[in-house]
Scaffold this active site. Sequence first.
Site, short mmCIF file in Angstrom:
data_model
loop_
_atom_site.label_atom_id
_atom_site.label_comp_id
_atom_site.label_asym_id
_atom_site.label_seq_id
_atom_site.Cartn_x
_atom_site.Cartn_y
_atom_site.Cartn_z
N HIS A 131 0.81 -1.23 0.00
CA HIS A 131 0.00 0.00 0.00
C HIS A 131 0.85 1.28 0.00
O HIS A 131 0.31 2.37 -0.22
CB HIS A 131 -0.92 0.05 1.23
CG HIS A 131 -1.95 -1.03 1.26
ND1 HIS A 131 -2.84 -1.23 0.23
CD2 HIS A 131 -2.25 -1.98 2.19
CE1 HIS A 131 -3.63 -2.26 0.53
NE2 HIS A 131 -3.29 -2.73 1.71
N ASP A 168 -2.58 -10.89 -2.04
CA ASP A 168 -3.12 -10.34 -0.80
C ASP A 168 -4.59 -9.95 -1.05
O ASP A 168 -4.96 -9.59 -2.16
CB ASP A 168 -2.30 -9.10 -0.41
CG ASP A 168 -2.68 -8.53 0.94
OD1 ASP A 168 -1.97 -8.83 1.92
OD2 ASP A 168 -3.69 -7.80 1.03
N HIS A 170 -6.13 -7.42 -0.34
CA HIS A 170 -6.32 -6.00 -0.63
C HIS A 170 -5.53 -5.59 -1.87
O HIS A 170 -4.46 -6.15 -2.13
CB HIS A 170 -5.88 -5.16 0.58
CG HIS A 170 -6.59 -5.55 1.83
ND1 HIS A 170 -6.01 -6.38 2.77
CD2 HIS A 170 -7.85 -5.28 2.25
CE1 HIS A 170 -6.88 -6.59 3.74
NE2 HIS A 170 -8.00 -5.94 3.46
N ASP A 256 -4.31 -12.78 3.80
CA ASP A 256 -5.51 -12.30 4.49
C ASP A 256 -6.81 -12.54 3.71
O ASP A 256 -7.88 -12.13 4.16
CB ASP A 256 -5.38 -10.81 4.86
CG ASP A 256 -4.81 -9.96 3.75
OD1 ASP A 256 -4.61 -10.48 2.63
OD2 ASP A 256 -4.56 -8.77 3.98
ZN LIG Z 1 -4.06 -7.20 2.92
#
Ligand SMILES: [Zn+2]
Length: 325
Positions: A131, A168, A170, A256
Amino acid sequence: MGNVISVTVITDPAFQQHDTGGGEHPEIPQRLEVIAKALEKSSLQPLISYARPRAVERSQLLAFHSEDWLFRFEEAVLSGRTYIDHPDNQVGYDSFEIATLSAGTGLVGVDLVEKNPQEVVFGSTRPPGHHAEPNMPFGFCFFNNCVIAARYWQRQYGRERICILDFDAHHGNGIQTAFEEDPHGAYVSLHEHPSFSYPGTGWPEEHGLKEGRGTILNLPLLPGAGDTQVRETFARIVTFLESFQPEALIVGAGFDAHAEDDMSGLAFSTEMYTELGTLVADLARRFTEGRLLSILEGGYHIETLGDCTVAYLEGIVRARQQAAS
Ligand SMILES: [Zn+2]
């Protein structure tokens, strides 16, 4: 060497010192402990050796990050701040230094893969990176570990065309920022649909811009999506790489999306990570002469994170053993 595939895990005890406050924050030192324990107990144990990262140099950070962010980060920790910009981005006094070491797992990983592309190399690292934007931290991330590794790979070894594949839960907004106008960097991301999930980027319409048009492949999954929906994306990933023709593959390995991990609404099984390991090993065999480096991103469910990591690495090892036999 025969069919014996070796595994190198790059990690450092200093990663435990990155202090996220000890409260409700999910990105905790115990994450790396459970991974280490699970690897020790696994079938992989006899194959594993360990390596230490080296701190990434300022010039290497500047391949993606701004000078302004480096100063701001360093100043914030030295002045005793406990977070930067948002309480998600918790820091302690040593966090700047530890983040440079975390980013350095990628550099050591690239060196190891260049020495022996058949070696399975995994950076067990924190803080995570995908991120992180050029000018700011975001979502527990400070330096973009995968992007910094990609830029090092290009500059140090002349592997110009790099693909980062990120599973991931996200979307890795920072990786997309790095590559979206870059014809030589490709980004493939499997993640929970941005309508439902942090950070709200990663729409399928985001393909890349200007000279980088066509180098981004976002594969958002609806909440509740599991193994079947993931498998349905594999053919598209292969087609995308056929067209991009990468020389090296970096995997943003976040865990995750597991059904038990409440950081997303996705429902991958532990075994799905073995399939993802097989997929990336096959992609590396087909497109990059084996050059494949995996770097930990998220994964917060302490009871399953270790097993997911083992499952993923077993997938790579088995695929390579089969290909060698
Ligand atoms: Zn994540």
